[in-house]
Scaffold this motif. Structure first.
Motif, PDB file in Angstrom:
ATOM      1  N   ALA A 133       0.863  -1.188   0.000  1.00 30.61           N
ATOM      2  CA  ALA A 133       0.000   0.000   0.000  1.00 30.61           C
ATOM      3  C   ALA A 133       0.893   1.230   0.000  1.00 30.61           C
ATOM      4  O   ALA A 133       1.661   1.450   0.929  1.00 30.61           O
ATOM      5  N   GLU A 134       0.791   2.015  -1.070  1.00 30.93           N
ATOM      6  CA  GLU A 134       1.575   3.246  -1.185  1.00 30.93           C
ATOM      7  C   GLU A 134       0.619   4.389  -1.467  1.00 30.93           C
ATOM      8  O   GLU A 134       0.046   4.465  -2.552  1.00 30.93           O
ATOM      9  N   SER A 135       0.413   5.256  -0.492  1.00 28.36           N
ATOM     10  CA  SER A 135      -0.544   6.361  -0.583  1.00 28.36           C
ATOM     11  C   SER A 135      -1.939   5.817  -0.895  1.00 28.36           C
ATOM     12  O   SER A 135      -2.507   5.102  -0.093  1.00 28.36           O
ATOM     13  N   THR A 136      -2.437   6.108  -2.077  1.00 28.34           N
ATOM     14  CA  THR A 136      -3.798   5.697  -2.442  1.00 28.34           C
ATOM     15  C   THR A 136      -3.835   4.546  -3.437  1.00 28.34           C
ATOM     16  O   THR A 136      -4.884   4.227  -3.971  1.00 28.34           O
ATOM     17  N   ARG A 137      -2.683   3.921  -3.688  1.00 27.49           N
ATOM     18  CA  ARG A 137      -2.662   2.840  -4.665  1.00 27.49           C
ATOM     19  C   ARG A 137      -1.948   1.611  -4.109  1.00 27.49           C
ATOM     20  O   ARG A 137      -1.205   1.689  -3.138  1.00 27.49           O
ATOM     21  N   LEU A 138      -2.208   0.479  -4.747  1.00 24.65           N
ATOM     22  CA  LEU A 138      -1.552  -0.769  -4.374  1.00 24.65           C
ATOM     23  C   LEU A 138      -0.536  -1.139  -5.442  1.00 24.65           C
ATOM     24  O   LEU A 138      -0.804  -1.012  -6.634  1.00 24.65           O
ATOM     25  N   ILE A 139       0.628  -1.607  -5.007  1.00 22.78           N
ATOM     26  CA  ILE A 139       1.687  -1.998  -5.930  1.00 22.78           C
ATOM     27  C   ILE A 139       1.958  -3.484  -5.740  1.00 22.78           C
ATOM     28  O   ILE A 139       2.107  -3.964  -4.614  1.00 22.78           O
ATOM     29  N   ASP A 140       2.018  -4.213  -6.845  1.00 19.53           N
ATOM     30  CA  ASP A 140       2.338  -5.640  -6.833  1.00 19.53           C
ATOM     31  C   ASP A 140       3.851  -5.769  -6.664  1.00 19.53           C
ATOM     32  O   ASP A 140       4.610  -5.351  -7.543  1.00 19.53           O
ATOM     33  N   VAL A 141       4.309  -6.316  -5.528  1.00 23.81           N
ATOM     34  CA  VAL A 141       5.739  -6.430  -5.267  1.00 23.81           C
ATOM     35  C   VAL A 141       6.112  -7.881  -4.990  1.00 23.81           C
ATOM     36  O   VAL A 141       5.257  -8.723  -4.699  1.00 23.81           O
ATOM     37  N   TYR A 142       7.398  -8.156  -5.088  1.00 20.03           N
ATOM     38  CA  TYR A 142       7.937  -9.478  -4.770  1.00 20.03           C
ATOM     39  C   TYR A 142       9.060  -9.243  -3.767  1.00 20.03           C
ATOM     40  O   TYR A 142       9.980  -8.472  -4.021  1.00 20.03           O
ATOM     41  N   LEU A 143       8.959  -9.887  -2.596  1.00 20.19           N
ATOM     42  CA  LEU A 143       9.925  -9.691  -1.519  1.00 20.19           C
ATOM     43  C   LEU A 143      10.927 -10.834  -1.468  1.00 20.19           C
ATOM     44  O   LEU A 143      10.573 -11.989  -1.716  1.00 20.19           O
TER      45      LEU A 143
END
Length: 102
Positions: free
Chosen positions: A25-35
């Motif tokens: 969750a970054e501000s008002t949007r969601l980012i698809d990430v790989y950890l």
């Protein structure tokens, strides 16, 4: 800085403890990430999908590291890749908190 970036991921003693997909969750949007959780830091990468089709090339023959999860291997074979989102987070500076799902 060129010198430090060359050495940060090259430790022969580093151990990959866990890896997986997550929505950030970054501000008002969601980012698809790989950890990637190593024994000394957490690396967050952004998932990028290759929008161009490979004309006639067989991506099933693309060499992929066997130690990666089947999900990530499949993603890479389809032309996807991960780019580092930010500097790795040293585990001694990482704070984890449980939050309720939104």
């Amino acid at each position: 800085r060129e010198n430090s970036s060359e050495n940060i991921l090259s430790s022969a003693n580093r151990v990959l403890l866990h890896e997986g997909r997550l929505m950030l969750a970054e501000s008002t949007r969601l980012i698809d990430v790989y950890l990637f959780l190593f024994d000394d830091f957490l690396l967050i990468t952004k998932i990028k999908r290759n929008k161009k089709k490979h004309g006639g090339s067989d991506t099933s023959l693309t060499p992929v590291c066997p130690s990666l999860t089947p999900e990530l291997q499949s993603f890479i074979r389809e032309g996807g890749f991960c780019t580092v989102l930010d500097q790795p987070i040293p585990l001694d500076r990482l704070v984890l908190k449980n939050v309720e799902p939104v």
